[in-house]
Design a protein around this motif. Structure first.
Motif, PDB file in Angstrom:
ATOM      1  N   PRO A   1       0.881  -1.145  -0.031  1.00 58.94           N
ATOM      2  CA  PRO A   1       0.067  -0.032   0.094  1.00 58.94           C
ATOM      3  C   PRO A   1       0.791   1.279  -0.122  1.00 58.94           C
ATOM      4  CG  PRO A   1      -0.377  -1.337   2.052  1.00 58.94           C
ATOM      5  CD  PRO A   1       0.446  -2.273   1.083  1.00 58.94           C
ATOM      6  N   ASP A   2       1.838   1.120   0.421  1.00 54.97           N
ATOM      7  CA  ASP A   2       2.878   2.396   0.720  1.00 54.97           C
ATOM      8  C   ASP A   2       3.653   2.717  -1.013  1.00 54.97           C
ATOM      9  OD1 ASP A   2       4.270   0.130   0.834  1.00 54.97           O
ATOM     10  OD2 ASP A   2       5.331   0.968   2.577  1.00 54.97           O
ATOM     11  N   VAL A   3       3.697   1.444  -1.650  1.00 54.66           N
ATOM     12  CA  VAL A   3       4.213   1.811  -3.293  1.00 54.66           C
ATOM     13  C   VAL A   3       3.067   2.317  -3.925  1.00 54.66           C
ATOM     14  CG1 VAL A   3       5.446   0.606  -4.871  1.00 54.66           C
ATOM     15  CG2 VAL A   3       6.264   0.372  -2.451  1.00 54.66           C
ATOM     16  N   ILE A   4       1.949   1.635  -4.007  1.00 52.55           N
ATOM     17  CA  ILE A   4       0.880   1.714  -4.942  1.00 52.55           C
ATOM     18  C   ILE A   4      -0.293   2.970  -4.629  1.00 52.55           C
ATOM     19  CG2 ILE A   4       1.027  -0.578  -5.800  1.00 52.55           C
ATOM     20  CD1 ILE A   4      -1.559  -1.099  -4.392  1.00 52.55           C
ATOM     21  N   GLY A   5       0.120   3.861  -3.514  1.00 55.52           N
ATOM     22  CA  GLY A   5      -0.330   5.029  -3.527  1.00 55.52           C
ATOM     23  C   GLY A   5      -1.403   5.293  -2.466  1.00 55.52           C
TER      24      GLY A   5
ATOM     25  N   ALA B   1       7.884   5.282   6.073  1.00 57.78           N
ATOM     26  CA  ALA B   1       8.450   4.765   4.582  1.00 57.78           C
ATOM     27  C   ALA B   1       8.821   3.164   4.685  1.00 57.78           C
ATOM     28  CB  ALA B   1       9.608   5.557   4.069  1.00 57.78           C
ATOM     29  N   PHE B   2       8.274   2.577   3.795  1.00 54.72           N
ATOM     30  CA  PHE B   2       8.642   1.076   3.367  1.00 54.72           C
ATOM     31  C   PHE B   2       8.541   0.119   4.505  1.00 54.72           C
ATOM     32  CE2 PHE B   2      11.665   3.845   0.363  1.00 54.72           C
ATOM     33  CZ  PHE B   2      10.876   3.551  -0.626  1.00 54.72           C
ATOM     34  N   VAL B   3       7.812   0.383   5.738  1.00 50.13           N
ATOM     35  CA  VAL B   3       7.700  -0.589   6.639  1.00 50.13           C
ATOM     36  C   VAL B   3       6.830  -2.005   5.920  1.00 50.13           C
ATOM     37  CG1 VAL B   3       6.823  -1.198   8.850  1.00 50.13           C
ATOM     38  CG2 VAL B   3       8.020   0.673   8.546  1.00 50.13           C
ATOM     39  N   ALA B   4       5.665  -1.445   5.377  1.00 47.43           N
ATOM     40  CA  ALA B   4       4.649  -2.228   4.847  1.00 47.43           C
ATOM     41  C   ALA B   4       5.307  -3.034   3.717  1.00 47.43           C
ATOM     42  CB  ALA B   4       3.616  -1.592   4.248  1.00 47.43           C
ATOM     43  N   PHE B   5       6.366  -2.318   3.112  1.00 45.41           N
ATOM     44  CA  PHE B   5       6.645  -2.827   1.836  1.00 45.41           C
ATOM     45  C   PHE B   5       7.877  -4.014   2.189  1.00 45.41           C
ATOM     46  CE2 PHE B   5      10.562  -1.866  -1.290  1.00 45.41           C
ATOM     47  CZ  PHE B   5      10.019  -2.577  -2.271  1.00 45.41           C
ATOM     48  N   LEU B   6       8.512  -3.496   3.135  1.00 47.78           N
ATOM     49  CA  LEU B   6       9.751  -4.696   3.737  1.00 47.78           C
ATOM     50  C   LEU B   6       9.250  -5.615   4.491  1.00 47.78           C
ATOM     51  CD1 LEU B   6      12.371  -1.871   4.408  1.00 47.78           C
ATOM     52  CD2 LEU B   6      12.398  -3.456   2.722  1.00 47.78           C
ATOM     53  N   ALA B   7       8.302  -5.314   5.461  1.00 47.99           N
ATOM     54  CA  ALA B   7       8.147  -6.497   6.564  1.00 47.99           C
ATOM     55  C   ALA B   7       7.854  -7.827   5.969  1.00 47.99           C
ATOM     56  CB  ALA B   7       6.975  -5.981   7.244  1.00 47.99           C
ATOM     57  N   GLY B   8       6.934  -7.876   4.929  1.00 44.08           N
ATOM     58  CA  GLY B   8       6.535  -9.389   4.558  1.00 44.08           C
ATOM     59  C   GLY B   8       7.933 -10.122   3.882  1.00 44.08           C
ATOM     60  N   PRO B   9       8.483  -9.541   2.833  1.00 45.70           N
ATOM     61  CA  PRO B   9       9.770 -10.118   2.351  1.00 45.70           C
ATOM     62  C   PRO B   9      10.683 -10.433   3.456  1.00 45.70           C
ATOM     63  CG  PRO B   9       9.070  -8.187   0.846  1.00 45.70           C
ATOM     64  CD  PRO B   9       8.289  -8.346   2.154  1.00 45.70           C
ATOM     65  N   ILE B  10      11.077  -9.570   4.287  1.00 45.17           N
ATOM     66  CA  ILE B  10      11.954  -9.928   5.421  1.00 45.17           C
ATOM     67  C   ILE B  10      11.597 -11.301   6.047  1.00 45.17           C
ATOM     68  CG2 ILE B  10      13.009  -9.126   7.448  1.00 45.17           C
ATOM     69  CD1 ILE B  10      13.200  -6.240   6.116  1.00 45.17           C
TER      70      ILE B  10
END
Lengths: 356, 282
Positions: free
Chosen positions: A115-119, A281-290
């Motif tokens: 959600p933080d990448v797609i707006g 920034a990027f917590v939503a984006f990073l958490a899953g892959p990590i």
């Protein structure tokens, strides 16, 4: 059948496919349990550090007495009023971002689709800035307004990307475009803001836990307590939805209903967290892959991503507060961590796109 | 496992948006047999199998399983009887073969019921039946196309349905792997009595492996029955717009279609049906 499997567990049977399946599954499950326990421990340690460290360092017993409600001179204010709400808010925001991000990434089968990448977070940000800076609203109406804006943004992205086979990739691109539009709305609102609001708004926009209070943590806490169980209950359906709509339908998932519930829950989590702390920034984006790196693929990503999100926010806030001469808001630190990974994914995606 | 289910369609029409791709199809799938849907590109054969598998809602008419319209059967219950392998299934990155095959157990599991010994047994049986047991702990990403397709079939087998639909299960495979997949499905049909319905591109493999053929042209069912009766020069002309010779396959005895193109045709067996259009498609 049960008896045979016990034999396998004791190692008294010869190697058969059942034994292999059983042993392999147990091994992956053990790794996953250990990984989740480790993430939980790390979260607890980071939270403890958040509570103990600062201008004055308090011992674990003093911190525990404050949490138990006893009056400890000095600590009651510093820990009870300043550090505890900050820690709880950070943890809740991390959990909310982590769950929202991994839900979107898994459902859309694209690591860029957070959600933080797609707006979607940008939509919530724009609404929150409008509410705080221009309209002068309080916390709760601001949150509801941000939530509505987030859902509207998600709806707009969905409508624009609808149809066709590769909806996932197009949805990401349209989301990035809509996000950029909303960022310009944010910039416009900031230009119009009063000078004294500007500083607050700028700090909020970079994602910050400064000034966290129980009033702020409350609504976010309710959202997490209500929505996290919803997403966990649907995590098995989510793990089938990852195989594509056709396979999921064939395996008995009510694709439309499950997806709508998951999207609304994830959007709500992301928007509540954004309205509380700003878009960290990027917590939503990073958490899953990590989290997937740590626990291994397979198995539900929801709980690991929640814990990883919490760890990321707490660790970044500790770094931001104490690691440098200047204090940085938590979002600056997570931004520095996340940007290279985003670049890596974009490069990999474009290479793959070029080769196929 | 050998329960006989009756899957049929009644005046079934379906498509995307306003367009109608299959039109008034009445068919009954022979229970316990292998049925193959054949047709040219864009004839609607894939849409037909998707509608039978409830991936597409009918525009009119209905799909009926054991006398009940499938849209009235709870989707999870239906998923214990009717399985589908889509044409291009997608897998999460890094997933291990046994975990992926385990997803096939989804319709047999409840929200809070943990994994059971029956699930392990079903996964192991599916892996063994498809010959990928030794790949159980490997990541799917590392496997070849043929191995991957066998893993996907294993997932469909782990679902333990009595009826299995497959949308072009041999696409992207070389000839050896195509035969391997079709032999595997024949084994499954003979051993367990599983009713199989699949879409195949290759009319000759279809004629060899099918007990029953459904020939589709422009969204309508134009012929059906045993390949020996159905695959004729006239049918190939109608369905594929192709002039061809049909001879007995020396390997299997099934009808073998030898298409005549515009080139490389010996004068002795030259074009007879001069009115037919030149060959189109593959």
């Amino acid at each position: 059948m049960t008896a045979t499997i016990r034999d396998f567990a004791r190692g008294t049977a010869t190697t058969t496919p059942i034994e292999q399946v059983y042993v392999g599954r147990r091994r992956r499950r053990r790794r996953r349990v250990i990984a989740i326990a480790a993430l939980g421990t790390a979260t607890a340690l980071l939270a403890a550090a958040m509570l103990m460290l600062g201008g004055t360092i308090y011992s674990p017993s003093e911190v525990l007495r404050v949490i138990a409600g006893q009056n400890v001179p000095g600590a009651s204010f510093t820990v009870g009023v300043l550090r505890l709400p900050r820690t709880v808010t950070g943890l809740l925001a991390g959990v909310a971002f982590g769950v929202a991000g991994t839900t979107f990434q898994r459902m859309l089968r694209n690591p860029l689709a957070s959600p933080d990448v797609i707006g979607i977070s940008s939509g919530a940000s724009a609404a929150a800035i409008l509410s705080l800076v221009v309209l002068g609203w309080d916390q709760t109406p601001t949150m509801l307004f941000a939530l509505m804006a987030g859902i509207l943004t998600a709806g707009a992205i969905y409508l624009a990307a609808r149809g066709g086979e590769s909806a996932g990739g197009r949805l990401v691109l349209i989301g990035i475009g809509i996000g950029a539009m909303l960022e310009s709305v944010v910039s416009y609102l900031l230009l119009r803001a009063n000078q004294w609001d500007l500083l607050t708004a700028a700090r909020w926009l970079s994602g910050s836990l400064n000034g966290a209070s129980w009033d702020q943590a409350g609504p976010l806490g309710v959202a997490v307590v209500v929505l996290l169980p919803v997403v966990i209950a649907l995590s098995r359906d989510l793990s089938v939805l990852e195989l594509g709509d056709a396979s999921a339908t064939a395996l008995g998932v009510r694709v439309g209903r499950v997806r709508l519930t998951l999207v609304l829950s994830a959007v709500a989590l992301a928007c509540f967290a954004t309205a509380t702390t700003g878009p960290i920034a990027f917590v939503a984006f990073l958490a899953g892959p990590i989290a997937t790196r740590i626990t291994g693929a397979g198995g539900s990503p929801v709980l690991p991503a929640a814990l990883t999100g919490g760890c990321l926010v707490l660790a970044a806030d500790l770094l931001g507060q104490y690691a440098f001469d200047t204090r940085f808001p938590v979002g600056v630190i997570t931004g520095i961590l996340g940007a290279p990974y985003l670049l890596y994914l974009l490069i990999r995606t474009s290479r793959r796109g070029g080769s196929s | 496992m050998t329960a006989q289910h009756v899957l049929c369609s009644d005046a079934l029409s379906a498509g995307y948006g306003g367009t109608r791709i299959i039109d008034s199809v009445d068919l009954e799938v022979p229970a316990g047999r292998i049925s193959v849907i054949v047709g040219a590109n864009a004839s609607g054969k894939s849409t037909l199998v998707k509608t039978l598998a409830r991936l597409i809602a009918p525009q009119s008419g209905s799909v009926i399983l054991d006398g009940v319209r499938i849209d009235r059967i709870p989707t999870k219950e239906l998923a214990r009887t009717l399985g589908l392998l889509p044409q291009q299934p997608v897998a999460p990155e890094g997933i291990v073969v046994a975990d992926l095959v385990g997803r096939g157990r989804h319709p047999h599991q409840r929200m809070f019921r943990s994994w059971t010994a029956a699930d392990d047994a079903a996964v192991a049986e599916a892996l063994a039946a498809t010959g990928v047991a030794d790949l159980a702990d490997r990541a799917l990403d590392e496997l070849s196309g043929g191995q991957r397709q066998r893993v996907w079939i294993a997932m469909a087998l782990a679902q333990q349905t009595d009826v299995l639909l497959l949308d072009e299960p041999t696409t992207f495979l070389d000839l050896a792997h195509q035969l391997e997949v079709l032999d595997l499905l024949t084994d499954l049909n003979r051993r367990r009595g599983t009713t199989i319905v699949m879409v195949l591109h290759d009319i000759n493999l279809a004629a060899r492996y099918a007990d029953h053929l459904f020939a589709v042209r422009a969204g309508r069912l134009v012929a059906q029955g045993n390949p020996h009766d159905v695959v004729t020069r006239e049918l190939i002309a109608e369905v594929f717009q192709l002039d061809a010779m049909v001879v007995p396959d020396p390997v299997s005895g099934a009808p073998l279609v030898l298409p005549r193109g515009r080139h490389h045709v010996r004068p002795a067996v030259g074009r007879k049906g001069g009115s037919l259009e030149p060959a189109t498609g593959s």
